[in-house]
Design a protein around this motif. Structure first.
Motif, PDB file in Angstrom:
ATOM      1  N   GLY A   1       0.844   9.584  -0.098  1.00  0.00           N
ATOM      2  CA  GLY A   1       1.056   8.301  -0.749  1.00  0.00           C
ATOM      3  C   GLY A   1       2.496   7.864  -0.587  1.00  0.00           C
ATOM      4  O   GLY A   1       3.102   7.294  -1.499  1.00  0.00           O
TER       5      GLY A   1
ATOM      6  N   ASN B   1       0.853  -1.189   0.000  1.00  0.00           N
ATOM      7  CA  ASN B   1       0.000   0.000   0.000  1.00  0.00           C
ATOM      8  C   ASN B   1       0.884   1.233   0.000  1.00  0.00           C
ATOM      9  O   ASN B   1       2.106   1.144   0.182  1.00  0.00           O
ATOM     10  CB  ASN B   1      -0.986   0.015   1.176  1.00  0.00           C
ATOM     11  N   SER B   2       0.269   2.387  -0.202  1.00  0.00           N
ATOM     12  CA  SER B   2       1.049   3.590  -0.479  1.00  0.00           C
ATOM     13  C   SER B   2       1.914   4.027   0.682  1.00  0.00           C
ATOM     14  O   SER B   2       2.925   4.697   0.481  1.00  0.00           O
ATOM     15  CB  SER B   2       0.104   4.732  -0.863  1.00  0.00           C
ATOM     16  N   GLN B   3       1.542   3.698   1.896  1.00  0.00           N
ATOM     17  CA  GLN B   3       2.337   4.089   3.056  1.00  0.00           C
ATOM     18  C   GLN B   3       2.987   2.891   3.732  1.00  0.00           C
ATOM     19  O   GLN B   3       3.503   2.992   4.841  1.00  0.00           O
ATOM     20  CB  GLN B   3       1.454   4.861   4.044  1.00  0.00           C
TER      21      GLN B   3
ATOM     22  N   ASP C   1      -2.300  11.239   2.875  1.00  0.00           N
ATOM     23  CA  ASP C   1      -2.675   9.847   3.101  1.00  0.00           C
ATOM     24  C   ASP C   1      -2.655   9.030   1.810  1.00  0.00           C
ATOM     25  O   ASP C   1      -1.620   8.974   1.158  1.00  0.00           O
ATOM     26  CB  ASP C   1      -3.994   9.768   3.874  1.00  0.00           C
ATOM     27  N   ASP C   2      -3.772   8.440   1.335  1.00  0.00           N
ATOM     28  CA  ASP C   2      -3.701   7.338   0.375  1.00  0.00           C
ATOM     29  C   ASP C   2      -3.658   7.760  -1.093  1.00  0.00           C
ATOM     30  O   ASP C   2      -3.776   6.919  -1.971  1.00  0.00           O
ATOM     31  CB  ASP C   2      -4.899   6.407   0.605  1.00  0.00           C
TER      32      ASP C   2
END
Length: 645
Positions: A449, A184-186, A430-431
């Protein structure tokens, strides 16, 4: 000189739709080129890339391949969809027309990693229609740039609603190559062979074939379409994995799928403006109000605290102060009202007179931004944008946004366009991952991200981020400096280096820190209340810009060592981040103007320096024949400011 090698101008394709789900080989052995018929080859203007479209007569699949500098880098791979597109189930598709063109131009962004970007490509638009009915089905637009290749699907005419259930786009590699990606992005970026990617990974994905051949695969202009991730499909193949179905009932285009190559990961990073080039030119005529700069967030959420941050911003050449989460109440409730400055008592004692903070900022030449959570964005966006403009607010950080599926991706980009209408600069937190939309709407200046300093990444992880996530574009890393986590991540000099190595036109500094004059009894993020001390090396943060006239990647050992040099005016700023092991490094300065002497100020970690940050400063004279040689300890960094004598 441009040329196209086209073996047939009207050739037969077998569709890859719901009724025909035959697959290419999964990569256990190389696809045989003798089964590929009726090819179209699009070659980049400089001749490095060939993007090849054809039909695999064995699998009855529409396929493509990519060559780089005369060698295969993507073997023949499927194209198409599982969908309810009418008239393509187990029927032949034929080319109605093939349209070619070549573009050679340059464009100047309002900000960027270079003063201007080249945009040179060859293109073929292959128009497909149904052989029985003669009706158009979809088109394939193929481009070969000097920096990489890209393709997308286009639906110019629709008489009914169409739903794409799954995309069959694949990327067949030549071996079980090494990859770097995150789930996931983080999330944590991991190094693994292609065959192990059973969970869909983030794009862009970085792939290492050999010590002198790297690839990046990703998507651009994902504006109203479900996000693509990538997972392994057999030993050598990656396949697109969409974040949901896609539906449309009017002319429609998919995002671009791109492949880039380079001798080093750094070469790919230098060429990452390809993602911008795959987006439409700016829709904002006058961009004079879009101001890059450094940002510090007010953790106190009080009137006096806000003024203290503004005073600090004036002293340290910071352009924005942002009122942090909690300024309008509890951001995680839908009841909170982002049209009022009603502080969350769990975050601040208050009071916060927003009008007075904005007035004081205007008096001192400092612009004010605010944070707004998706709970309020989704119900109040159309109200707060004109309201904030009337207050004199200049930008917003959109927080905890929903993206990924088609609906929320479309909503998010509409929110970018609406902000532009009200002259608001943006960071999306965030995402959200960059897809190059900042070219079309440059008010979208930066985005998260990214596994930034809020997640306390090690230097080694930041060195993975630099050559994977940063291929996509600007990254809001939220650099901190005095928080205890700095030594967990690396060192103070490597934090300085992030301001050069992690590109962001809006760069957040001192994320967990506050000026000494800001009230300590109020506010805080996660219980953090570190105070900014006036140590000598803060002059580097004061001087470093956030946008650049040129960029050169000097070292790009993924996860191990990175050095990036960036030019602003006649000055150069160089950042080096080191991984876990000590290294002897050499930084050649051959990019400087010849026959010119420069001053260079070097900032480096030194435990003997009697300050709380232990950063040493050395001044030397250099020229284009000079090299700076240093032994740099594990998890340390250094920065250099070079300016004319």
């Amino acid at each position: 000189m441009l040329f196209f090698r086209i073996t047939c101008l009207a050739f037969l394709f077998i569709s890859c739709s719901r009724g025909n789900q035959s697959e290419l080989q999964t990569g256990e052995k190389k696809q045989g080129s003798d089964s590929i018929k009726k090819q179209v080859v699009v070659q980049s203007p400089g001749g490095d890339y060939d993007l090849i479209l054809g039909i695999d007569s064995k699998s009855e699949s529409l396929v493509y391949a990519v060559r780089y500098q005369g060698g295969d880098i993507i073997d023949y791979s499927e194209l198409g969809f599982l969908s309810d597109i009418p008239g393509t189930e187990a029927l032949d598709l034929v080319t109605e027309e093939i349209v070619h063109r070549q573009v050679s131009s340059r464009w100047k962004p309002p900000y960027g990693t270079k003063k201007e970007y080249p945009e040179n490509y060859s293109e073929s638009l292959v128009k497909l229609h149904n052989a029985e009915t003669g009706q158009p089905v979809y088109d394939l637009r193929l481009r070969a740039y000097d920096e990489g290749v890209a393709f997308r699907y286009e639906f110019p005419k629709n008489n009914r609603k169409i739903t794409i259930e799954r995309e069959l786009t694949a990327f067949s590699l030549l071996s079980d190559a090494t990859t770097w990606t995150a789930i996931n992005s983080q999330g944590e970026i991991t190094k693994a062979p292609v065959s192990s990617l059973k969970t869909s990974g983030e794009r862009p994905i970085l792939i290492k074939y050999t010590d002198s051949l790297y690839l990046a695969i990703g998507e651009a202009a994902q504006i109203n379409y479900s996000r693509m991730k990538l997972n392994s499909h057999g030993t050598h193949k990656l396949r697109a994995d969409l974040g949901g179905t896609v539906s449309f009932d009017e002319p429609f285009v998919s995002p671009w799928r791109f492949v880039m190559a380079g001798k080093t990961a750094g070469e790919i990073l230098e060429n990452n403006y390809l993602i911008l080039n795959l987006n439409d030119p700016s829709e904002i005529g006058d961009t004079s109000w879009i101001k890059p700069g450094k940002v510090i967030r007010d953790l106190t959420l009080t009137t006096d605290g806000g003024k203290a941050y503004i005073d600090f911003a004036v002293k340290h050449n910071i352009q924005y102060v942002i009122e942090s989460a909690g300024w309008y109440g509890n951001e995680f409730t839908v009841e909170a009202d982002a049209t009022t400055a009603t502080v969350d008592p769990n975050r601040s004692t208050g009071p916060l007179d927003m009008a007075e903070v904005i007035r004081y900022g205007n008096e001192k030449g400092i612009d004010i931004m605010v944070y707004v959570n998706r709970n309020q964005l989704e119900k109040q966006l159309d109200d707060i944008l004109p309201l904030y403009r009337s207050w004199g607010i200049k930008g917003i950080k959109y927080g905890f946004v929903r993206t990924g599926d088609q609906y929320w991706t479309s909503w998010m980009h509409e929110a970018v366009r609406k902000a532009a209408d009200h002259k608001m600069v943006l960071s999306i937190h965030d995402d959200y991952r960059p897809v190059g939309y900042s070219r079309t709407y440059p008010n979208l200046m930066t985005m998260e991200g990214i596994r930034g300093d809020e997640e306390s990444p090690s230097n080694a992880h930041t060195l993975k981020t630099m050559f994977t996530r940063m291929i996509a574009g600007a990254g809001d890393n939220t650099i901190c400096y005095f928080a205890p986590r700095v030594l967990k991540m690396g060192s103070h000099a490597s934090q300085l280096a992030k301001s050069v190595c992690i590109y962001s036109p809006l760069t957040w500094l001192y994320w967990y820190d506050r000026p000494e004059t800001a009230t300590l009894e109020s506010g805080g993020a996660g219980g953090n209340k570190p105070v900014i001390r006036e140590v000598p090396e803060l002059e580097f943060f004061d001087k470093v810009p956030t946008t650049w006239d040129d960029t050169k990647v000097i070292h790009s050992q993924v996860g191990e060592l990175g050095t990036i040099a960036r030019k602003s005016g006649r000055d150069w700023f160089i950042g080096t981040i080191n991984g876990e092991t000590d290294k002897d490094i050499t930084i050649p300065l051959d990019f400087l103007e010849p026959n010119t002497n420069y001053n260079a100020t070097i900032y480096f970690d030194d435990p003997e320096i009697p300050t709380i940050t232990h950063v040493g400063i050395e001044k030397i004279t250099v020229n284009s024949a000079s090299s700076i040689k240093r032994n740099i300890k594990g998890n340390n960094g250094l920065v250099i400011h070079i300016f004319e004598k």
